[in-house]
Design an enzyme around this catalytic site. Structure first.
Site, PDB file in Angstrom:
ATOM      1  N   THR A  23       0.866  -1.181   0.000  1.00  0.00           N
ATOM      2  CA  THR A  23       0.000   0.000   0.000  1.00  0.00           C
ATOM      3  C   THR A  23       0.902   1.230   0.000  1.00  0.00           C
ATOM      4  O   THR A  23       1.936   1.260   0.659  1.00  0.00           O
ATOM      5  CB  THR A  23      -1.040  -0.025   1.137  1.00  0.00           C
ATOM      6  OG1 THR A  23      -2.076   0.909   0.830  1.00  0.00           O
ATOM      7  CG2 THR A  23      -0.445   0.328   2.489  1.00  0.00           C
ATOM      8  N   CYS A  29      -3.105   7.427   7.801  1.00  0.00           N
ATOM      9  CA  CYS A  29      -3.683   6.088   7.677  1.00  0.00           C
ATOM     10  C   CYS A  29      -2.714   5.046   8.233  1.00  0.00           C
ATOM     11  O   CYS A  29      -1.533   5.322   8.402  1.00  0.00           O
ATOM     12  CB  CYS A  29      -3.949   5.758   6.208  1.00  0.00           C
ATOM     13  SG  CYS A  29      -5.264   6.725   5.442  1.00  0.00           S
ATOM     14  N   HIS A  46      -5.784  -1.203   4.866  1.00  0.00           N
ATOM     15  CA  HIS A  46      -5.337   0.204   4.880  1.00  0.00           C
ATOM     16  C   HIS A  46      -6.490   1.023   5.454  1.00  0.00           C
ATOM     17  O   HIS A  46      -7.462   1.309   4.757  1.00  0.00           O
ATOM     18  CB  HIS A  46      -4.995   0.620   3.445  1.00  0.00           C
ATOM     19  CG  HIS A  46      -4.595   2.055   3.268  1.00  0.00           C
ATOM     20  ND1 HIS A  46      -3.766   2.455   2.248  1.00  0.00           N
ATOM     21  CD2 HIS A  46      -4.888   3.179   3.952  1.00  0.00           C
ATOM     22  CE1 HIS A  46      -3.573   3.769   2.321  1.00  0.00           C
ATOM     23  NE2 HIS A  46      -4.271   4.239   3.347  1.00  0.00           N
TER      24      HIS A  46
END
Lengths: 160, 206
Positions: A23, A29, A46
């Protein structure tokens, strides 16, 4: 041959060894990586926000720490993993812009706390974590070795 | 209240586009005066897009960029992000400081400060035009500058919309120097409640 699968923002995926999951551009995040070494199943979520509880829109369960972990476990169980054997590595949760001290901007810190709490509730041991700071991270999780590669701009590369 | 940005009508989107036009036109003029060069702007884009598409607009979530961020308070709380590539940020800083282009790609303190100031002037003129047009009070915070991955700079801002939905409204303007040079992207991301105030002020809240 191992494949490299992309996990988007507010997204989760499970794979079999030796596939890898990636990711890109984690700021506030958090990337949550789970692994069952015996069943050879790995997974990544995520997440953007700590909790689905106060949210007005919670249909997309992969967006929140609590529901994303639940769904990732279910997804991995479906592929033969056992929740009892899962271990975790997490990265992200930084604060990119420092404006005032508003709680909203401290979302990264709140995310990190929530992820640790949720994993604790599920009895999943956290083997390593790289959270906080004020820089972004791109992560690649190797479901074969269990290594989590963290790339940054200006803060080097590391494996946890 | 507009809960889902996808509920906006064509007229409302056009009105928002017009705001982008006026705001960016003023900002481009300010930028041209600062750099004593010709600055053009693109036709503004109004997009309602899922979160992970926003980073795609500037090249992808792990592309290194410079971001200048402002919180806007007053009649319509919003977020402004001015994003440009590192090379363009260096170029912009050199233009502002009256230096010849070095084609470098690292930003020192002076360059960072110059880019923050450019962001300040661009967002200030943009907001002024918007405020004049709508009779609203809009106050930008001091600029915060970050050099990092596009996705990382954006996600903390986008997370604020995650509690409400999966889509975000983005007003995007591109500034150009000469024919091809894309200088940067300006994103105005109104908070959901603020969108109603803006639409009311524009007379299209129906």
């Amino acid at each position: 041959m191992s494949n490299l699968l992309q996990v988007g923002m507010a997204d989760l995926k499970a794979v079999r060894t030796p596939d890898r999951l990636m990711t890109a551009g984690l700021g506030s995040c958090i990337g949550i990586c789970l692994l069952d070494r015996i069943a050879k199943v790995g997974g990544m979520a995520h997440i953007m926000l700590p909790s689905s509880q106060q949210a007005r829109s919670n249909q997309n369960r992969a967006k929140f720490a609590d529901t994303a972990v639940e769904d990732l476990i279910v997804e991995m169980e479906r592929m033969g993993a056992s929740p009892k054997r899962l271990t975790a590595k997490i990265a992200g949760g930084s604060q990119m812009f420092n404006i005032g001290s508003s709680e909203i901007m401290k979302i990264g810190e709140r995310n990190a706390r929530a992820v640790v709490e949720v994993l604790g509730q599920k009895g999943i041991r956290i083997l390593a974590q790289d959270t906080g700071g004020n820089y972004g991270r791109t992560i690649i999780f190797d479901s074969d070795t269990g290594e989590l590669l963290i790339r940054t701009i200006g803060q080097g590369e590391r494996i946890i | 209240m507009i809960e889902d940005f996808r509920d906006l009508s064509g007229i409302q989107l056009d009105a928002l586009k017009e705001i982008g036009n006026i705001g960016a036109g003023n900002a481009a003029t300010a930028l041209a005066v600062m750099t004593q060069d010709r600055i053009d702007m693109s036709v503004p884009q109004v997009g309602i897009m899922p979160f992970d598409k926003v980073a795609e607009l500037v090249g992808g979530p792990d592309i290194p960029v410079v971001g200048v961020y402002f919180q806007v308070t007053g009649s319509a709380n919003s977020n402004i992000l001015f994003i440009l590539s590192i090379e363009k940020a260096v170029l912009l800083a050199e233009l502002l400081m009256g230096l010849p282009p070095s084609h470098g790609n690292s930003l020192g303190d002076m360059e960072m400060s110059a880019v923050a100031e450019a962001g300040n002037i661009i967002s200030g003129t943009y907001l002024n035009a918007l405020a004049m047009f709508t009779q609203m009070t809009l106050i930008p915070s001091v600029p915060a500058v970050g050099v990092d991955m596009a996705g990382a700079l954006l996600d903390g801002v986008l997370a604020r919309y995650g509690e409400i939905g999966d889509y975000v409204l983005v007003l995007e303007n591109m500034f150009k120097k000469g024919d091809l040079d894309v200088i940067g992207h300006l994103f105005l991301i109104p908070e959901p409640g603020a969108l109603d105030s803006i639409l009311t002020a524009l007379g299209v809240n129906y």
